[in-house]
Scaffold this motif. Structure first.
Motif, PDB file in Angstrom:
ATOM      1  N   PRO A   2     -14.370  -9.914   0.744  1.00 34.31           N
ATOM      2  CA  PRO A   2     -14.080 -10.171   2.383  1.00 34.31           C
ATOM      3  C   PRO A   2     -13.832 -11.715   2.639  1.00 34.31           C
ATOM      4  O   PRO A   2     -13.260 -11.943   3.656  1.00 34.31           O
ATOM      5  CB  PRO A   2     -15.641 -10.031   2.977  1.00 34.31           C
ATOM      6  N   THR A   3     -13.923 -12.389   1.654  1.00 28.67           N
ATOM      7  CA  THR A   3     -13.653 -14.132   2.052  1.00 28.67           C
ATOM      8  C   THR A   3     -12.372 -14.429   1.541  1.00 28.67           C
ATOM      9  O   THR A   3     -11.718 -15.384   1.612  1.00 28.67           O
ATOM     10  CB  THR A   3     -14.765 -14.895   1.200  1.00 28.67           C
ATOM     11  N   GLY A   4     -11.550 -13.327   0.681  1.00 27.01           N
ATOM     12  CA  GLY A   4     -10.539 -13.706   0.254  1.00 27.01           C
ATOM     13  C   GLY A   4     -10.164 -13.798  -1.275  1.00 27.01           C
ATOM     14  O   GLY A   4      -9.158 -14.176  -1.835  1.00 27.01           O
ATOM     15  N   LYS A   5     -11.397 -14.003  -1.912  1.00 31.43           N
ATOM     16  CA  LYS A   5     -11.367 -14.336  -3.548  1.00 31.43           C
ATOM     17  C   LYS A   5     -10.842 -13.488  -4.216  1.00 31.43           C
ATOM     18  O   LYS A   5     -11.391 -12.270  -4.083  1.00 31.43           O
ATOM     19  CB  LYS A   5     -12.747 -14.755  -3.713  1.00 31.43           C
ATOM     20  N   VAL A   6      -9.826 -13.407  -5.055  1.00 32.05           N
ATOM     21  CA  VAL A   6      -9.128 -12.468  -5.958  1.00 32.05           C
ATOM     22  C   VAL A   6      -9.954 -12.041  -7.443  1.00 32.05           C
ATOM     23  O   VAL A   6     -10.429 -13.161  -7.862  1.00 32.05           O
ATOM     24  CB  VAL A   6      -8.104 -12.875  -6.024  1.00 32.05           C
ATOM     25  N   ASN A   7     -10.077 -10.864  -7.477  1.00 35.04           N
ATOM     26  CA  ASN A   7     -10.608 -10.590  -8.837  1.00 35.04           C
ATOM     27  C   ASN A   7      -9.720  -9.649  -9.439  1.00 35.04           C
ATOM     28  O   ASN A   7      -8.843  -8.964  -9.036  1.00 35.04           O
ATOM     29  CB  ASN A   7     -11.903  -9.546  -8.702  1.00 35.04           C
ATOM     30  N   TYR A   8      -9.656  -9.867 -11.042  1.00 34.00           N
ATOM     31  CA  TYR A   8      -8.255  -9.286 -11.845  1.00 34.00           C
ATOM     32  C   TYR A   8      -9.420  -8.581 -13.056  1.00 34.00           C
ATOM     33  O   TYR A   8     -10.133  -9.136 -13.537  1.00 34.00           O
ATOM     34  CB  TYR A   8      -7.999 -10.549 -12.333  1.00 34.00           C
TER      35      TYR A   8
ATOM     36  N   GLU B 268      -7.675  -2.616   6.340  1.00 35.65           N
ATOM     37  CA  GLU B 268      -8.380  -3.750   7.082  1.00 35.65           C
ATOM     38  C   GLU B 268      -8.423  -4.950   6.161  1.00 35.65           C
ATOM     39  O   GLU B 268      -8.883  -6.073   6.725  1.00 35.65           O
ATOM     40  CB  GLU B 268      -9.953  -3.347   7.573  1.00 35.65           C
ATOM     41  N   GLY B 269      -7.836  -4.844   4.931  1.00 35.05           N
ATOM     42  CA  GLY B 269      -8.068  -6.000   4.009  1.00 35.05           C
ATOM     43  C   GLY B 269      -6.683  -6.506   3.704  1.00 35.05           C
ATOM     44  O   GLY B 269      -5.899  -6.654   4.265  1.00 35.05           O
ATOM     45  N   ILE B 270      -6.664  -7.095   2.361  1.00 33.00           N
ATOM     46  CA  ILE B 270      -5.662  -7.690   1.828  1.00 33.00           C
ATOM     47  C   ILE B 270      -4.739  -6.932   0.901  1.00 33.00           C
ATOM     48  O   ILE B 270      -5.451  -6.189  -0.052  1.00 33.00           O
ATOM     49  CB  ILE B 270      -6.162  -9.212   1.091  1.00 33.00           C
ATOM     50  N   SER B 271      -3.496  -6.915   1.135  1.00 37.99           N
ATOM     51  CA  SER B 271      -2.614  -6.051   0.323  1.00 37.99           C
ATOM     52  C   SER B 271      -2.627  -6.528  -1.291  1.00 37.99           C
ATOM     53  O   SER B 271      -2.495  -7.711  -1.434  1.00 37.99           O
ATOM     54  CB  SER B 271      -1.326  -6.020   0.884  1.00 37.99           C
ATOM     55  N   SER B 272      -2.685  -5.677  -2.051  1.00 41.04           N
ATOM     56  CA  SER B 272      -2.526  -5.963  -3.476  1.00 41.04           C
ATOM     57  C   SER B 272      -1.149  -6.739  -3.699  1.00 41.04           C
ATOM     58  O   SER B 272      -1.037  -7.379  -4.626  1.00 41.04           O
ATOM     59  CB  SER B 272      -2.750  -4.600  -4.325  1.00 41.04           C
ATOM     60  N   ARG B 273       0.008  -6.206  -2.871  1.00 45.22           N
ATOM     61  CA  ARG B 273       1.211  -7.008  -3.021  1.00 45.22           C
ATOM     62  C   ARG B 273       1.232  -8.145  -2.796  1.00 45.22           C
ATOM     63  O   ARG B 273       2.007  -8.916  -3.332  1.00 45.22           O
ATOM     64  CB  ARG B 273       2.217  -6.021  -2.056  1.00 45.22           C
ATOM     65  N   TRP B 274       0.369  -8.605  -1.794  1.00 46.88           N
ATOM     66  CA  TRP B 274       0.394 -10.126  -1.412  1.00 46.88           C
ATOM     67  C   TRP B 274      -0.430 -10.878  -2.729  1.00 46.88           C
ATOM     68  O   TRP B 274       0.194 -11.956  -3.074  1.00 46.88           O
ATOM     69  CB  TRP B 274      -0.388 -10.381  -0.279  1.00 46.88           C
TER      70      TRP B 274
ATOM     71  N   VAL C  76      -4.495 -13.435  10.241  1.00 43.36           N
ATOM     72  CA  VAL C  76      -3.856 -14.065   9.273  1.00 43.36           C
ATOM     73  C   VAL C  76      -4.992 -14.154   8.283  1.00 43.36           C
ATOM     74  O   VAL C  76      -6.109 -14.323   8.268  1.00 43.36           O
ATOM     75  CB  VAL C  76      -3.726 -15.631   9.413  1.00 43.36           C
ATOM     76  N   HIS C  77      -4.394 -13.407   6.905  1.00 48.30           N
ATOM     77  CA  HIS C  77      -5.381 -13.413   5.778  1.00 48.30           C
ATOM     78  C   HIS C  77      -5.030 -14.596   4.947  1.00 48.30           C
ATOM     79  O   HIS C  77      -3.880 -14.789   4.280  1.00 48.30           O
ATOM     80  CB  HIS C  77      -4.927 -11.936   4.993  1.00 48.30           C
ATOM     81  N   ASP C  78      -6.229 -15.188   4.475  1.00 50.20           N
ATOM     82  CA  ASP C  78      -6.252 -16.349   3.610  1.00 50.20           C
ATOM     83  C   ASP C  78      -6.426 -15.821   2.091  1.00 50.20           C
ATOM     84  O   ASP C  78      -7.743 -14.963   1.938  1.00 50.20           O
ATOM     85  CB  ASP C  78      -7.461 -17.294   3.982  1.00 50.20           C
ATOM     86  N   ILE C  79      -5.900 -16.194   1.140  1.00 51.38           N
ATOM     87  CA  ILE C  79      -6.158 -15.508  -0.320  1.00 51.38           C
ATOM     88  C   ILE C  79      -6.455 -16.681  -1.282  1.00 51.38           C
ATOM     89  O   ILE C  79      -5.793 -17.894  -1.433  1.00 51.38           O
ATOM     90  CB  ILE C  79      -4.905 -14.633  -0.719  1.00 51.38           C
ATOM     91  N   ALA C  80      -7.805 -16.565  -1.909  1.00 50.14           N
ATOM     92  CA  ALA C  80      -7.817 -17.518  -2.864  1.00 50.14           C
ATOM     93  C   ALA C  80      -8.158 -17.203  -4.445  1.00 50.14           C
ATOM     94  O   ALA C  80      -8.519 -16.001  -4.571  1.00 50.14           O
ATOM     95  CB  ALA C  80      -9.246 -18.274  -2.427  1.00 50.14           C
TER      96      ALA C  80
END
Length: 280
Positions: A17-23, A129-135, A219-223
Motif C-alpha cells: 500500500p505504500t508503493g514499495k515494490v517486491n520482486y 485500486e492499486g499499482i499496475s505491474s506494467r508501471w 497519483v501513485h508513487d512507486i519505490a
C-alpha cells in the motif's frame, strides 16, 4: 551457499500500500524472493539451453522475450498489435487467436501517464485500486490513470492522439540513472486532455459516451529496492558472456543493478536455463 537451477520467467512484481515494490524470480519450479538478496553476492551462469516460455520447445534463439519462432509467428500475444495496440485487428476478423483476443483485448483498458525519468503515455489492462505491474516493469516512479476505455483498439487510438504531445517509450538508460524528480501528473494529465479534447469527443461520438470515461485523479508513487544506482551503465549480455557475478545493488523495472555499474534486463532472458548461486 544456496543454488537454484532452471528456466527463468519474467520477475513477478507487486507493490504494498505504500508503493514499495517486491520482486520474485520464477526459476524452474521454484520462486526466488529477490528483495532479501539485495546487498548480497550473486553468481549466474547460462547452460546454453533456451526453452520457449509458451510451448517449452528447445530453441536456439529467443524471440519476443522468450518465445520460439513458431510461437512468435502464430500466437496472438506475439502479434505486432501487442506493441502497437492501434493496429488491433480483432474487429477485422483476422485475429490470430479470437478466443485469446476476446479475453485480453475486448476488455477495459486504461490510458495512463507515467514518470520513468521522462514523462510518457501508455496503456494497461490492470489497475484496479492499486499499482499496475506494467508501471513497475517500466520502472515508473509515479503514474496516474488518465482514461478508461472499452477495448484495446480504442486504447491504442487514444494513445496515438497523445503521442503528438508526449512520448510513448521508456528510455531505459534514463530510467536506471536514479530516482527522477517528481512531476505534477495531475496538471500534466489535464493539459493533455485539453489538447486531445476535440479528437476525444469524436471518438465518443463514434464509439459511445461510455466507451471513453474520465477517471478520478490519483497519483501513485512507486519505490524500488535500490541501494545504489549506476553512474555509467554497462549492459550484461548473457548470449555473449554466459555468466556473471557480483553484488546485487538493486532492482528497478525488470533490471538487476550490480556493482561496477553493470545492469541486466532479466526479462530479455525469459526461457533461458540458468544456475543462480547465492552467498548465504
Amino acid at each position: 551457499m544456496s543454488s537454484f537451477s532452471g528456466n527463468i520467467r519474467k520477475m513477478r512484481v507487486s507493490a504494498d500500500p505504500t508503493g514499495k515494490v517486491n520482486y520474485v524470480l520464477p526459476i524452474g519450479e521454484q520462486q526466488v524472493h529477490m528483495n532479501p538478496l539485495i546487498g548480497h553476492t550473486i553468481n549466474v551462469s547460462h547452460s546454453g539451453n533456451i526453452h520457449c516460455v509458451h510451448c517449452g520447445r528447445k530453441t536456439k534463439k529467443s524471440f519476443s522475450q522468450g518465445y520460439c519462432f513458431p510461437c512468435m509467428s502464430t500466437l496472438a500475444q506475439c502479434d505486432s498489435c501487442i506493441i502497437k495496440p492501434e493496429l488491433c485487428h480483432y474487429f477485422q476478423g483476422t485475429c490470430r487467436e479470437p478466443a485469446w483476443g476476446e479475453e485480453h483485448c475486448l476488455t477495459d483498458h486504461f490510458v495512463y501517464i507515467a514518470n520513468t525519468g521522462d514523462v510518457k503515455v501508455g496503456i494497461t489492462r490492470h489497475v484496479g485500486e492499486g499499482i499496475s505491474s506494467r508501471w513497475i516493469d517500466q520502472g515508473a516512479s509515479q503514474a496516474i490513470v488518465m482514461l478508461r476505455v472499452a477495448d484495446r483498439l480504442l486504447s491504442g487510438e487514444v494513445e496515438t492522439l497523445c503521442k503528438a504531445f508526449i512520448a510513448d517509450k521508456t528510455n531505459w538508460r534514463t530510467m536506471l540513472k536514479g530516482q527522477p524528480d517528481g512531476q505534477d501528473l495531475i496538471a500534466l494529465k489535464q493539459q493533455l486532455l485539453d489538447k486531445i479534447a476535440p479528437e476525444l469527443a469524436t471518438l465518443q461520438q463514434q464509439k459511445g459516451l461510455q466507451a471513453v470515461q474520465m477517471v478520478e485523479d490519483t497519483v501513485h508513487d512507486i519505490a524500488y529496492p535500490v541501494l545504489q544506482y549506476p553512474d555509467k551503465i554497462k549492459s550484461i549480455n548473457l548470449d555473449k558472456d554466459g555468466q556473471f557475478s557480483g553484488t546485487l545493488l538493486g532492482i528497478k523495472g525488470q533490471y538487476w543493478l550490480l556493482d561496477g555499474d553493470r545492469v541486466i534486463n532479466m526479462r530479455k532472458y525469459s526461457g533461458y536455463e540458468l544456475t543462480i548461486e547465492l552467498d548465504d
